[in-house]
Design a protein around this motif. Sequence first.
Motif, PDB file in Angstrom:
ATOM      1  N   LEU A  95       0.992  -1.025  -0.117  1.00  0.00           N
ATOM      2  CA  LEU A  95       0.678   0.077  -0.150  1.00  0.00           C
ATOM      3  C   LEU A  95       0.772   1.612   0.141  1.00  0.00           C
ATOM      4  CD1 LEU A  95      -3.262   0.536   0.120  1.00  0.00           C
ATOM      5  CD2 LEU A  95      -2.735   1.291   2.117  1.00  0.00           C
ATOM      6  N   PHE A  96       0.391   2.003  -0.517  1.00  0.00           N
ATOM      7  CA  PHE A  96       1.207   3.346  -1.243  1.00  0.00           C
ATOM      8  C   PHE A  96       0.067   4.718  -0.824  1.00  0.00           C
ATOM      9  CE2 PHE A  96       4.282   0.694  -3.100  1.00  0.00           C
ATOM     10  CZ  PHE A  96       5.673   1.707  -3.037  1.00  0.00           C
ATOM     11  N   PHE A  97       0.441   5.462  -0.199  1.00  0.00           N
ATOM     12  CA  PHE A  97       0.283   6.906   0.139  1.00  0.00           C
ATOM     13  C   PHE A  97       0.810   8.303  -1.304  1.00  0.00           C
ATOM     14  CE2 PHE A  97      -0.270  11.177   1.754  1.00  0.00           C
ATOM     15  CZ  PHE A  97      -1.284  11.415   2.131  1.00  0.00           C
ATOM     16  N   GLN A  98      -0.747   8.721  -1.643  1.00  0.00           N
ATOM     17  CA  GLN A  98       0.274   9.742  -2.802  1.00  0.00           C
ATOM     18  C   GLN A  98      -0.120  11.234  -2.362  1.00  0.00           C
ATOM     19  OE1 GLN A  98      -2.061   8.738  -6.858  1.00  0.00           O
ATOM     20  NE2 GLN A  98      -0.662  10.587  -7.287  1.00  0.00           N
ATOM     21  N   ASP A  99       0.313  11.828  -2.176  1.00  0.00           N
ATOM     22  CA  ASP A  99       0.284  12.963  -1.627  1.00  0.00           C
ATOM     23  C   ASP A  99      -0.531  14.285  -2.221  1.00  0.00           C
ATOM     24  OD1 ASP A  99       0.854  15.427  -0.143  1.00  0.00           O
ATOM     25  OD2 ASP A  99       2.586  15.027   0.668  1.00  0.00           O
ATOM     26  N   PRO A 100      -1.190  13.994  -2.281  1.00  0.00           N
ATOM     27  CA  PRO A 100      -2.296  15.628  -2.666  1.00  0.00           C
ATOM     28  C   PRO A 100      -1.461  16.592  -3.425  1.00  0.00           C
ATOM     29  CG  PRO A 100      -3.033  14.723  -1.036  1.00  0.00           C
ATOM     30  CD  PRO A 100      -2.188  14.440  -0.792  1.00  0.00           C
ATOM     31  N   LYS A 101      -0.680  16.702  -2.517  1.00  0.00           N
ATOM     32  CA  LYS A 101      -0.110  18.100  -2.789  1.00  0.00           C
ATOM     33  C   LYS A 101       0.762  18.191  -3.565  1.00  0.00           C
ATOM     34  CE  LYS A 101      -0.134  20.413   2.426  1.00  0.00           C
ATOM     35  NZ  LYS A 101       0.871  20.622   2.955  1.00  0.00           N
ATOM     36  N   ASP A 102       1.787  17.366  -3.511  1.00  0.00           N
ATOM     37  CA  ASP A 102       2.583  17.444  -4.789  1.00  0.00           C
ATOM     38  C   ASP A 102       2.550  15.736  -5.808  1.00  0.00           C
ATOM     39  OD1 ASP A 102       3.530  15.025  -3.519  1.00  0.00           O
ATOM     40  OD2 ASP A 102       5.626  16.339  -2.433  1.00  0.00           O
ATOM     41  N   GLY A 103       1.668  14.837  -5.751  1.00  0.00           N
ATOM     42  CA  GLY A 103       1.412  12.993  -6.394  1.00  0.00           C
ATOM     43  C   GLY A 103       2.549  12.918  -5.726  1.00  0.00           C
ATOM     44  N   THR A 104       3.472  12.514  -5.388  1.00  0.00           N
ATOM     45  CA  THR A 104       4.738  11.942  -4.729  1.00  0.00           C
ATOM     46  C   THR A 104       4.090  10.841  -3.737  1.00  0.00           C
ATOM     47  OG1 THR A 104       5.518  12.872  -2.197  1.00  0.00           O
ATOM     48  CG2 THR A 104       6.555  13.676  -4.759  1.00  0.00           C
ATOM     49  N   PHE A 105       4.782   9.341  -3.854  1.00  0.00           N
ATOM     50  CA  PHE A 105       3.885   7.983  -3.448  1.00  0.00           C
ATOM     51  C   PHE A 105       5.087   8.253  -1.980  1.00  0.00           C
ATOM     52  CE2 PHE A 105       2.679   8.321  -8.076  1.00  0.00           C
ATOM     53  CZ  PHE A 105       1.495   7.555  -7.369  1.00  0.00           C
ATOM     54  N   GLU A 106       4.717   7.525  -1.102  1.00  0.00           N
ATOM     55  CA  GLU A 106       5.502   7.080  -0.034  1.00  0.00           C
ATOM     56  C   GLU A 106       4.544   5.426   0.460  1.00  0.00           C
ATOM     57  OE1 GLU A 106       6.074   9.396   3.294  1.00  0.00           O
ATOM     58  OE2 GLU A 106       5.396  11.607   2.037  1.00  0.00           O
ATOM     59  N   LYS A 107       5.689   4.770   1.097  1.00  0.00           N
ATOM     60  CA  LYS A 107       5.572   3.077   1.182  1.00  0.00           C
ATOM     61  C   LYS A 107       4.304   4.228   2.675  1.00  0.00           C
ATOM     62  CE  LYS A 107       8.005   0.484   3.022  1.00  0.00           C
ATOM     63  NZ  LYS A 107       9.350  -0.394   3.561  1.00  0.00           N
ATOM     64  N   VAL A 108       3.114   2.772   2.762  1.00  0.00           N
ATOM     65  CA  VAL A 108       2.634   2.586   3.603  1.00  0.00           C
ATOM     66  C   VAL A 108       3.492   1.671   4.817  1.00  0.00           C
ATOM     67  CG1 VAL A 108       0.548   2.646   5.070  1.00  0.00           C
ATOM     68  CG2 VAL A 108       0.602   3.602   2.832  1.00  0.00           C
ATOM     69  N   PRO A 109       3.719   2.482   6.273  1.00  0.00           N
ATOM     70  CA  PRO A 109       4.530   0.982   7.184  1.00  0.00           C
ATOM     71  C   PRO A 109       3.258  -0.283   7.230  1.00  0.00           C
ATOM     72  CG  PRO A 109       5.386   3.241   7.572  1.00  0.00           C
ATOM     73  CD  PRO A 109       3.200   3.482   6.949  1.00  0.00           C
ATOM     74  N   LEU A 110       3.622  -1.434   7.897  1.00  0.00           N
ATOM     75  CA  LEU A 110       2.941  -2.451   8.175  1.00  0.00           C
ATOM     76  C   LEU A 110       3.250  -2.046   9.812  1.00  0.00           C
ATOM     77  CD1 LEU A 110       1.680  -5.404   8.224  1.00  0.00           C
ATOM     78  CD2 LEU A 110       4.317  -5.674   9.066  1.00  0.00           C
ATOM     79  N   PHE A 111       1.422  -2.608  10.137  1.00  0.00           N
ATOM     80  CA  PHE A 111       0.645  -2.418  11.846  1.00  0.00           C
ATOM     81  C   PHE A 111       1.203  -3.568  11.783  1.00  0.00           C
ATOM     82  CE2 PHE A 111      -1.629  -1.347  14.960  1.00  0.00           C
ATOM     83  CZ  PHE A 111      -1.521  -0.014  15.617  1.00  0.00           C
ATOM     84  N   TYR A 112       0.706  -3.993  11.628  1.00  0.00           N
ATOM     85  CA  TYR A 112       1.076  -5.688  11.642  1.00  0.00           C
ATOM     86  C   TYR A 112       0.192  -6.816  11.172  1.00  0.00           C
ATOM     87  CZ  TYR A 112      -3.881  -5.715  14.716  1.00  0.00           C
ATOM     88  OH  TYR A 112      -4.693  -5.393  15.060  1.00  0.00           O
ATOM     89  N   MET A 113       0.090  -7.980  11.483  1.00  0.00           N
ATOM     90  CA  MET A 113      -0.193  -8.709  10.090  1.00  0.00           C
ATOM     91  C   MET A 113      -0.555 -10.206  10.468  1.00  0.00           C
ATOM     92  SD  MET A 113       0.520 -10.454   6.067  1.00  0.00           S
ATOM     93  CE  MET A 113      -0.191 -11.346   5.354  1.00  0.00           C
ATOM     94  N   ASN A 114      -1.882 -10.943  10.569  1.00  0.00           N
ATOM     95  CA  ASN A 114      -2.537 -11.939  11.035  1.00  0.00           C
ATOM     96  C   ASN A 114      -3.126 -12.859   9.984  1.00  0.00           C
ATOM     97  OD1 ASN A 114      -2.033 -11.181  13.873  1.00  0.00           O
ATOM     98  ND2 ASN A 114      -3.925 -10.116  13.984  1.00  0.00           N
ATOM     99  N   VAL A 115      -2.566 -14.343   9.890  1.00  0.00           N
ATOM    100  CA  VAL A 115      -3.544 -14.838   9.197  1.00  0.00           C
ATOM    101  C   VAL A 115      -4.646 -15.975  10.184  1.00  0.00           C
ATOM    102  CG1 VAL A 115      -3.255 -16.722   7.255  1.00  0.00           C
ATOM    103  CG2 VAL A 115      -1.686 -15.168   7.095  1.00  0.00           C
ATOM    104  N   TYR A 116      -5.543 -16.342  10.061  1.00  0.00           N
ATOM    105  CA  TYR A 116      -6.430 -17.289  10.470  1.00  0.00           C
ATOM    106  C   TYR A 116      -6.325 -18.184   9.901  1.00  0.00           C
ATOM    107  CZ  TYR A 116      -8.623 -13.024  13.277  1.00  0.00           C
ATOM    108  OH  TYR A 116      -8.871 -12.623  13.921  1.00  0.00           O
TER     109      TYR A 116
END
Length: 483
Positions: A95-116
């Motif tokens: 997942l990436f965040f696209q900055d509304p101000k300049d259109g650049t992209f930053e990776k969204v950090p993992l918070f955590y992951m589970n597998v049921y």
Amino acid sequence: MRFGTASRSLALLAPVATALKTDMTFAVLHFTGNQFLTEGPMDPVVNPGEQATHYHSIMGGSNFGISTRGDDLLSSECTTATIKNDKSNYWVPTLFFQDPKDGTFEKVPLFYMNVYYFFEPTNSTIEPFPVGLKMLSGDSKARNPPKSGGAKNLDPTQGPIQPVQWTCPRQSYDPPSYPVDSDGTMAGLQDPNDKGAGAGFPVQDCDGTYSPLRQDIHFPSCYNPAAGIDDYENNMAWPTLIDGLQTCPAGFVHLPHIFYEVYWDTPSFKDRWTRDGKTQPFVLSNGDATGYSSHGDFISGWDTDTLETIINTCNVGTIGMENCPSIPGGVNDNKSCSIKPAVGTMVKVSEALKSLPLNLPVTGWGKGGSSSGSGSDSSSEAATATYAAAPSSSETTYATAPTGNAYIELSNSPAVTAAAVPTASPEASGDDVSTVWDVVTVTSTTTVVMEESTPTPLVRRRAPLHSHGHLRRHNHGEFAGRR
């Protein structure tokens, strides 16, 4: 215990007419750290032996590479799973965040992951995954709203399968997470059965406690041995609910039903976009601005005896497989398993990119692109795995691993092949990490987070005891009835 009577349709679907499992049990697989094993344009399920079509984030066994097979995974030196004998790989588009101000992209950090791991009522036995089984769930090409609307559907007799959703836990659902008048063409669709979930990205900030934006992916659980472990397009089917039992087609083997929930640290970006009830700033690494193309891949690297023991004896629920009464091989306490990507570079947290990895365009919801088929892309684009950073950002290039392998980096040591070292350095990911303590009591683990000053993003640990509503639906029939 009362056993159900098989109907004529059940007899046609499966050779065994007597229910061998009449209750649902489950256990959640946790991961040891707060970061992925590795990241990059790699997908040995869909694009074996070559660069994948988009960037992925991967958990699991350290022998992950572009040509990984099950036998490779069994010999992994480390894993991010809490169970030592699970060397499987689990991955999703980043997942990436696209900055509304300049259109650049930053990776969204993992918070955590589970597998049921769900072991559901069935008219047959539930068997462990064959070593090397490859599965894919979801459609990476989708940009149009699902025919099922905002609700999930896992039963083929109830309409088109819809195995993916986005869940947005919030302190309040006023205003709603999805526009009330949305038809799915310019914004996502609310799940009519769950105000916290829907199809496509929500348009509000997901501010639930320990629960930011969550990517939900269900996998089918009926394996076709005639297709084989590599044929991910034909080797799996969804069971149907008959007389309260999950029933596979004749000749298929019933496997565990796995469900990914991937929490992304979207609150770190909450002050950088305006909630207007119509738009949102997140985009998947395949260029999808809708979220409809969410998907997950899996290759089994389980020791089959270990998984069989867990299937037959473990019903610990959300407290995690590490608390199962019997675990062949034991619990994994290595919290620093990470490897360099076999292809390209790993995007750092807070690194601003001029474009998405592989220069993929953003599509969907008025930005171009439509759904024209099913399944993930089958061939790599000509783009190389280098990413153009914005002028203020730095870029780190890792060495490319030989086909079929990746590298593990040991702190202050040169890179070596995965088979050579048992552990790896947390620095290998290049991510910034905030200070976190787990305060342990006799019965549970509580997470305490220390925030660092901006702009360093927070990296939070999971709160193991959670349900957020979906567990309640599993246990009280909503899940069993709707799949």
